[in-house]
Design a protein around this motif. Structure first.
Motif, PDB file in Angstrom:
ATOM      1  N   GLU A  33       0.866  -1.186  -0.109  1.00  0.00           N
ATOM      2  CA  GLU A  33       0.100   0.001   0.075  1.00  0.00           C
ATOM      3  C   GLU A  33       0.679   1.249   0.029  1.00  0.00           C
ATOM      4  N   ARG A  34       0.375   2.248  -0.454  1.00  0.00           N
ATOM      5  CA  ARG A  34       1.128   3.572  -0.699  1.00  0.00           C
ATOM      6  C   ARG A  34       1.567   3.853   0.700  1.00  0.00           C
ATOM      7  N   ASP A  35       0.894   4.115   1.798  1.00  0.00           N
ATOM      8  CA  ASP A  35       1.492   4.675   3.114  1.00  0.00           C
ATOM      9  C   ASP A  35       2.251   3.714   3.564  1.00  0.00           C
ATOM     10  N   ASP A  36       2.397   2.284   3.351  1.00  0.00           N
ATOM     11  CA  ASP A  36       3.397   1.378   4.053  1.00  0.00           C
ATOM     12  C   ASP A  36       4.587   1.571   3.189  1.00  0.00           C
ATOM     13  N   LEU A  37       4.562   1.958   1.799  1.00  0.00           N
ATOM     14  CA  LEU A  37       5.434   1.910   0.898  1.00  0.00           C
ATOM     15  C   LEU A  37       6.338   3.320   1.325  1.00  0.00           C
ATOM     16  N   HIS A  38       5.414   4.482   1.522  1.00  0.00           N
ATOM     17  CA  HIS A  38       6.161   5.560   1.840  1.00  0.00           C
ATOM     18  C   HIS A  38       6.940   5.662   3.257  1.00  0.00           C
ATOM     19  N   GLY A  39       6.260   4.787   4.254  1.00  0.00           N
ATOM     20  CA  GLY A  39       7.006   4.706   5.434  1.00  0.00           C
ATOM     21  C   GLY A  39       8.382   4.015   5.432  1.00  0.00           C
ATOM     22  N   THR A  40       8.191   2.840   4.909  1.00  0.00           N
ATOM     23  CA  THR A  40       9.361   2.052   4.688  1.00  0.00           C
ATOM     24  C   THR A  40      10.312   2.668   4.064  1.00  0.00           C
ATOM     25  N   LEU A  41      10.147   3.503   2.815  1.00  0.00           N
ATOM     26  CA  LEU A  41      11.197   4.154   2.118  1.00  0.00           C
ATOM     27  C   LEU A  41      11.775   5.388   3.067  1.00  0.00           C
ATOM     28  N   PHE A  42      10.932   6.080   3.504  1.00  0.00           N
ATOM     29  CA  PHE A  42      11.152   7.003   4.402  1.00  0.00           C
ATOM     30  C   PHE A  42      12.430   6.588   5.646  1.00  0.00           C
ATOM     31  N   GLN A  43      12.006   5.396   6.050  1.00  0.00           N
ATOM     32  CA  GLN A  43      12.893   4.727   7.099  1.00  0.00           C
ATOM     33  C   GLN A  43      14.382   4.628   6.361  1.00  0.00           C
ATOM     34  N   LEU A  44      14.521   3.814   5.246  1.00  0.00           N
ATOM     35  CA  LEU A  44      15.544   3.416   4.590  1.00  0.00           C
ATOM     36  C   LEU A  44      16.292   4.844   4.090  1.00  0.00           C
ATOM     37  N   MET A  45      15.823   5.673   3.564  1.00  0.00           N
ATOM     38  CA  MET A  45      16.519   6.994   3.257  1.00  0.00           C
ATOM     39  C   MET A  45      17.231   7.619   4.276  1.00  0.00           C
ATOM     40  N   ARG A  46      16.425   7.597   5.734  1.00  0.00           N
ATOM     41  CA  ARG A  46      16.973   8.170   6.632  1.00  0.00           C
ATOM     42  C   ARG A  46      18.328   7.347   7.131  1.00  0.00           C
ATOM     43  N   GLU A  47      18.020   6.076   7.033  1.00  0.00           N
ATOM     44  CA  GLU A  47      19.230   5.282   7.702  1.00  0.00           C
ATOM     45  C   GLU A  47      20.516   5.373   6.790  1.00  0.00           C
ATOM     46  N   SER A  48      20.333   5.478   5.317  1.00  0.00           N
ATOM     47  CA  SER A  48      21.437   5.722   4.529  1.00  0.00           C
ATOM     48  C   SER A  48      21.875   7.048   4.107  1.00  0.00           C
ATOM     49  N   GLU A  49      21.283   7.938   4.797  1.00  0.00           N
ATOM     50  CA  GLU A  49      21.748   9.429   4.368  1.00  0.00           C
ATOM     51  C   GLU A  49      23.227   9.523   4.525  1.00  0.00           C
ATOM     52  N   TYR A  50      23.884   8.939   5.430  1.00  0.00           N
ATOM     53  CA  TYR A  50      25.105   9.477   5.864  1.00  0.00           C
ATOM     54  C   TYR A  50      25.975   8.135   5.331  1.00  0.00           C
ATOM     55  N   LEU A  51      27.148   8.662   4.794  1.00  0.00           N
ATOM     56  CA  LEU A  51      28.051   7.607   4.208  1.00  0.00           C
ATOM     57  C   LEU A  51      29.435   7.986   4.755  1.00  0.00           C
ATOM     58  N   GLU A  52      30.180   6.811   5.103  1.00  0.00           N
ATOM     59  CA  GLU A  52      31.322   6.988   5.652  1.00  0.00           C
ATOM     60  C   GLU A  52      32.501   6.925   4.384  1.00  0.00           C
ATOM     61  N   VAL A  53      33.119   8.123   4.258  1.00  0.00           N
ATOM     62  CA  VAL A  53      34.204   7.989   3.053  1.00  0.00           C
ATOM     63  C   VAL A  53      35.524   8.336   3.932  1.00  0.00           C
ATOM     64  N   GLY A  54      36.374   7.289   3.928  1.00  0.00           N
ATOM     65  CA  GLY A  54      37.656   7.465   4.860  1.00  0.00           C
ATOM     66  C   GLY A  54      37.201   7.837   6.201  1.00  0.00           C
ATOM     67  N   HIS A  55      37.854   8.858   6.688  1.00  0.00           N
ATOM     68  CA  HIS A  55      37.441   9.112   8.034  1.00  0.00           C
ATOM     69  C   HIS A  55      36.297  10.097   8.171  1.00  0.00           C
ATOM     70  N   MET A  56      35.629  10.452   6.963  1.00  0.00           N
ATOM     71  CA  MET A  56      34.477  11.456   7.016  1.00  0.00           C
ATOM     72  C   MET A  56      33.136  10.968   6.858  1.00  0.00           C
ATOM     73  N   LEU A  57      32.545  11.513   7.616  1.00  0.00           N
ATOM     74  CA  LEU A  57      31.029  11.089   7.483  1.00  0.00           C
ATOM     75  C   LEU A  57      30.699  12.274   6.402  1.00  0.00           C
ATOM     76  N   VAL A  58      29.727  11.759   5.328  1.00  0.00           N
ATOM     77  CA  VAL A  58      29.323  12.299   4.429  1.00  0.00           C
ATOM     78  C   VAL A  58      27.895  12.544   4.018  1.00  0.00           C
ATOM     79  N   ARG A  59      27.135  13.670   4.028  1.00  0.00           N
ATOM     80  CA  ARG A  59      25.665  13.323   3.902  1.00  0.00           C
ATOM     81  C   ARG A  59      25.451  13.355   2.433  1.00  0.00           C
ATOM     82  N   ALA A  60      24.491  12.457   2.110  1.00  0.00           N
ATOM     83  CA  ALA A  60      24.186  12.376   0.655  1.00  0.00           C
ATOM     84  C   ALA A  60      22.717  12.016   0.561  1.00  0.00           C
ATOM     85  N   PRO A  61      21.844  13.001   0.789  1.00  0.00           N
ATOM     86  CA  PRO A  61      20.346  12.986   0.927  1.00  0.00           C
ATOM     87  C   PRO A  61      19.855  12.222  -0.663  1.00  0.00           C
ATOM     88  N   LEU A  62      18.905  11.186  -0.211  1.00  0.00           N
ATOM     89  CA  LEU A  62      18.379  10.463  -1.228  1.00  0.00           C
ATOM     90  C   LEU A  62      16.925  11.121  -1.635  1.00  0.00           C
TER      91      LEU A  62
END
Ligand code: C2E
Ligand code: MG
Ligand code: MG
Length: 354
Positions: free
Chosen positions: A24-53
């Motif tokens: 369903e649309r609402d479930d999908l929205h919630g699931t995606l939102f969660q996933l995007m939040r969790e993967s928003e920050y990437l570790e590049v070397g010693h740095m934390l880089v924000r890569a908004p999706l």
């Protein structure tokens, strides 16, 4: 993840594609939102880089549409996503119109389908016409009459706006020359300039050639604050130099829609600005709030103190006009005084009101 059926990434683009379980649309929205939040920050070397999706979703429907169409639709939905977009029929109509506009744009320019309308500017006390703004309209043989809200931002995204702006500017210069020849009053006319010109190769050269050709007087250029929304210090320097050069060619420079962007006050210091155009939204906000009226008054005072002419846009009522006079604004533009009008009507207007 349990909700995915099939996932793939492209190695040559910063995107991933995923076929999900039926959701369903609402479930999908919630699931995606969660996933995007969790993967928003990437570790590049010693740095934390924000890569908004961002994510675009297209339902396959029943019977399912072909996969190529679904992928295109999802990509489109992602383009206007904040940060998750669902494909719908309105989006489809928009893209259809856009692709038709794109295929017609060049011919429309050659066939003279773009027309300049003139909206008078006036002195709030004497009610004389003191200038005008040139506003483009598209009378398309195929698409009918289109106001700029329908095509300007699209032409900014595909780059055609730079050609259209030159076309418009040339027409306004011609208009000014004809007014002078016919003995009509000549008032300054402002022309909107897209932010794209700030990075356009040969822009200053072409502007200079037009000045030489028409010996045009009384032309103002309206730039929005977003024209100085710099990506880097080098681009900032370059844009400032471009505006300074335009000013040296005798174009007056107007800051359009002032009060809607970041209102970066250092711009007021760094740019050779002649006119501050206060956006209609500030006028509307001042109507209902004493505090906003103070902000408006202070902005007008600031403009004057820096030697600028201050004009407010979008005056529709006598009350708004009176409010502006009370806070010290001298000039205005809006439906109350005059709507954008075709050339012949504006000439008559000038005869009567300038
Ligand atoms: P803008 O430069 O801020 O132009 C003012 C807009 O406010 C015009 O809309 C005008 O018709 C509208 N307006 C004037 N008085 C009133 C009023 O009393 N009430 C209300 N509600 N609106 C009023 P328009 O003509 O639809 O143009 C929209 C925008 O499209 C312009 O905003 C400008 O940013 C852009 N634009 C128009 N012509 C050109 C052009 O030749 N080149 C470029 N780059 N942009 C253009
Ligand atoms: Mg404008
Ligand atoms: Mg404006």
């Amino acid at each position: 993840m349990p909700w995915t059926k099939l996932a793939a990434t492209r190695t040559n683009a910063a995107s991933a594609v995923c076929l999900t379980q039926p959701m369903e649309r609402d479930d999908l929205h919630g699931t995606l939102f969660q996933l995007m939040r969790e993967s928003e920050y990437l570790e590049v070397g010693h740095m934390l880089v924000r890569a908004p999706l961002v994510a675009g979703v297209c339902y396959l429907g029943a019977p399912p549409m072909d996969l190529g169409t679904a992928l295109n639709n999802a990509t489109l939905a992602a383009e206007s996503a904040e940060p998750i977009g669902f494909f719908n029929s309105a989006l489809q109509r928009d893209t259809l119109l856009q692709s038709r506009m794109e295929s017609l744009q060049q011919r429309a320019l050659e066939r003279g389908e773009f027309h300049i309308w003139y909206q008078p500017k006036y002195d709030l006390v004497t009610r004389r016409c003191v200038g005008a703004e040139a506003l483009v309209r598209w009378q398309s043989a195929e698409l009918g009459f289109l106001p700029p809200g329908k095509f300007i931002s699209f032409f900014e995204s595909n780059g055609f706006i730079t050609q259209l702006d030159f076309y418009n500017l040339e027409h306004v210069m011609e208009f000014q020359r004809d007014c002078k020849a016919k003995g009509l009053p000549v008032v300054p006319i402002s022309v909107n300039q897209s932010r794209l010109h700030m990075r356009e190769k040969g822009y200053l050269h072409r502007m200079h050639a037009l000045v030489e050709r028409y010996k045009a007087e009384g032309i103002e250029l309206e730039l929005m604050e977003t024209a100085f929304d710099f990506g880097s210090e080098a681009i900032r320097e370059h844009s400032l130099a471009v505006v300074t050069a335009l000013h040296a060619m005798d174009f007056a420079i107007d800051m359009d829609d002032f009060g809607t962007g970041y209102s970066d006050l250092s711009l007021l210091n760094q740019l050779p600005l002649d006119v501050m155009k206060i956006d209609r939204s500030l006028l509307l906000a001042s109507e209902g709030s004493e505090r906003m009226r103070i902000v408006l008054k202070m902005m007008i005072d600031l403009g004057h103190a820096l030697g600028m002419r201050v004009i407010c846009e979008g005056i529709e009522t006598e009350e708004q006009e009176a409010l502006l006079r009370a806070v010290g604004c001298k000039y205005g533009q809006g439906f109350l005084y005059g709507r954008p009008m075709q050339r012949a009507d504006f000439e008559a207007f000038l005869r009567a009101h300038a």
